[in-house]
Design a protein around this motif. Structure first.
Motif, PDB file in Angstrom:
ATOM      1  N   ASP A  97       0.831  -1.206   0.000  1.00  9.85           N
ATOM      2  CA  ASP A  97       0.000   0.000   0.000  1.00  9.85           C
ATOM      3  C   ASP A  97       0.870   1.264   0.000  1.00  9.85           C
ATOM      4  OD1 ASP A  97      -2.328  -1.533   0.024  1.00  9.85           O
ATOM      5  OD2 ASP A  97      -2.210  -1.773   2.194  1.00  9.85           O
ATOM      6  N   ARG A 325      -8.112   0.837   6.271  1.00 10.13           N
ATOM      7  CA  ARG A 325      -7.341   2.033   5.940  1.00 10.13           C
ATOM      8  C   ARG A 325      -8.130   3.120   5.202  1.00 10.13           C
ATOM      9  NH1 ARG A 325      -3.935   1.720   1.286  1.00 10.13           N
ATOM     10  NH2 ARG A 325      -4.957   0.584  -0.384  1.00 10.13           N
ATOM     11  N   GLU A 336     -11.759   4.586  -0.948  1.00 10.65           N
ATOM     12  CA  GLU A 336     -11.646   3.578   0.099  1.00 10.65           C
ATOM     13  C   GLU A 336     -11.295   4.287   1.398  1.00 10.65           C
ATOM     14  OE1 GLU A 336      -8.518   0.645  -0.214  1.00 10.65           O
ATOM     15  OE2 GLU A 336      -9.588  -0.730   1.112  1.00 10.65           O
TER      16      GLU A 336
HETATM   17  C1  BMA Z   1      -7.451  -4.392   0.992  1.00 10.26           C
HETATM   18  C2  BMA Z   1      -7.519  -3.045   0.327  1.00 10.26           C
HETATM   19  C3  BMA Z   1      -6.371  -2.928  -0.626  1.00 10.26           C
HETATM   20  C4  BMA Z   1      -5.068  -3.190   0.133  1.00 10.26           C
HETATM   21  C5  BMA Z   1      -5.121  -4.489   0.886  1.00 10.26           C
HETATM   22  C6  BMA Z   1      -3.883  -4.748   1.727  1.00 10.26           C
HETATM   23  O1  BMA Z   1      -8.530  -4.562   1.858  1.00 10.26           O
HETATM   24  O2  BMA Z   1      -7.423  -2.020   1.289  1.00 10.26           O
HETATM   25  O3  BMA Z   1      -6.364  -1.634  -1.181  1.00 10.26           O
HETATM   26  O4  BMA Z   1      -3.987  -3.221  -0.774  1.00 10.26           O
HETATM   27  O5  BMA Z   1      -6.245  -4.495   1.720  1.00 10.26           O
HETATM   28  O6  BMA Z   1      -3.684  -3.801   2.717  1.00 10.26           O
END
Ligand code: BMA
Length: 373
Positions: A97, A325, A336
């Motif tokens: 990320d 996140r 997101e």
């Molecule tokens: C997922 C999303 C993706 C991220 C992955 C790992 O739920 O948030 O965007 O790359 O988790 O953190």
């Protein structure tokens, strides 16, 4: 008099049992053991709020020292800070990320200095195919286990995780305790270690191998270990891949308000059922229950925090709930974020959630001095 003596004596014995009790790692550092005991005590005080990548970035900003979307909204930091190790295993300087690992270490030290709790997830690549964690190639788990063709490679990946953990030290040189959450959502089919992509027994062996390699071969002693499913529908399903009480400290599951739990009422109903099961498993097995990931992407309900989320979690004993996140907007329809940012529709309600006596944030847990008995 005599009865009072017996009563006091048995209280002392109970208290001793509680503080003598050790986590899965019997050689855990004293700070890690203190955290383990304090997490159990805090179950009676409230639910800690956590946020993934909280100090790294938020909606509309990245790497601004001291900043956090939670702090922008409430004036306080979360109590639990989640970070992610994916791509450490392939020697990348930044995780999947885009968080640089050196910055991540500083954030972890900063959060620990404030008395916060750290948890690490690991979306590790598929060691058999070299593709991502989301590449569920058959036979991957078997290939990683001892005598499998990728076992040596996997050990080198664990060496890198151990090196990362050894680099996490507090001001007195002590190792920073971490709740390690490998192989999360392990009953779902989307990761190579999950669901139908391996047998329950293979998953148990993978979990046990990983833990014993880090703990007994690498001498990493600052970890509490989390067992983490996705949504589940029965206690049997929850425990189907459970590696055993002696390997696990924290038990949890991940749930998002989406798909078949898209409405507020369904979210409350389904998460309630799962939390009730989690609580009973935790009590029976003397484990620490946690909502290891949750979220309602976009938070399009101004009262979601008090009217839905709090109603869903408040009746249960949960150590912490980790919001996923805040990666922000790619465009108006693509975004997101699972925690509010300043000015976001649910920000006002989040302040009410923050003030609620059930929820614990940084200032609450700093007082608890979680790394001391
Ligand atoms: C997922 C999303 C993706 C991220 C992955 C790992 O739920 O948030 O965007 O790359 O988790 O953190």
């Amino acid at each position: 008099m005599c009865l009072l003596f017996i009563f006091l004596n048995s209280l002392t014995i109970l208290a001793q049992t509680a503080t003598d009790e050790l986590p899965a790692d019997k050689k855990a550092t004293k700070e890690t053991i203190a955290l383990y005991h304090n997490l159990k005590k805090l179950l009676n005080e409230g639910i800690m709020f956590g946020h993934q990548d909280d100090l790294a970035y938020g909606v509309g900003w990245k790497y601004e020292p001291g900043r956090s979307d939670i702090k922008d909204v409430t004036g306080d930091y979360p109590a639990v800070y989640g970070f992610e190790l994916g791509r450490l295993e392939i020697d990348q300087p930044v995780n999947l990320d885009s968080v640089p690992f050196d910055k991540m270490k500083s954030f972890i030290r900063e959060a620990y200095d404030r008395g916060g709790v750290i948890t690490l997830s690991w979306h590790l690549n598929n060691p058999l195919t070299g593709k991502t964690a989301w590449n569920p190639a058959p036979g991957t788990v078997a290939s990683v286990l001892p005598r499998g063709e990728k076992n040596e490679l996997y050990k080198t990946w664990l060496d890198k995780v151990a090196a990362f953990l050894f680099d996490l030290k507090g001001k007195d040189g002590e190792y920073i305790p971490v709740i390690f959450r490998p192989f999360h959502e392990l009953n779902g089919d989307w990761f190579w270690w999950g669901g139908k992509n391996c047998t329950p027994d293979e998953l148990k062996q993978l979990y046990q191998f990983t833990e014993s390699y880090l703990r007994d071969k690498k001498n990493v002693h600052n970890l509490l270990y989390a067992y983490n499913t996705d949504k589940f529908y029965s206690k049997d399903e929850y425990l189907k891949r459970y590696p055993g009480d002696e390997w696990v400290d924290v038990i949890g599951f991940d749930i998002y308000q989406a798909y078949n739990t898209a409405s507020n009422l369904d979210f409350i109903k389904y998460s309630g059922g799962m939390l009730a099961t989690l609580d009973s498993v935790a009590t029976e097995r003397n484990k620490i229950p946690a909502l290891t990931e949750f979220g309602y992407n976009g938070l399009k309900d101004s009262l979601w925090w008090t009217n839905t989320f709090l109603k869903a979690i408040a009746p249960y004993k949960i150590s912490y709930a980790l919001a996923w996140r805040n990666s922000g907007f790619r465009n108006v329809d693509q975004y997101e974020f699972y925690a509010p940012y300043k000015g976001q529709l649910s920000a006002h309600d989040f302040v009410e959630f923050y003030k609620n006596e059930k929820t614990l944030f940084q200032k609450d847990v700093t007082k608890w001095n979680l790394y001391n008995e």
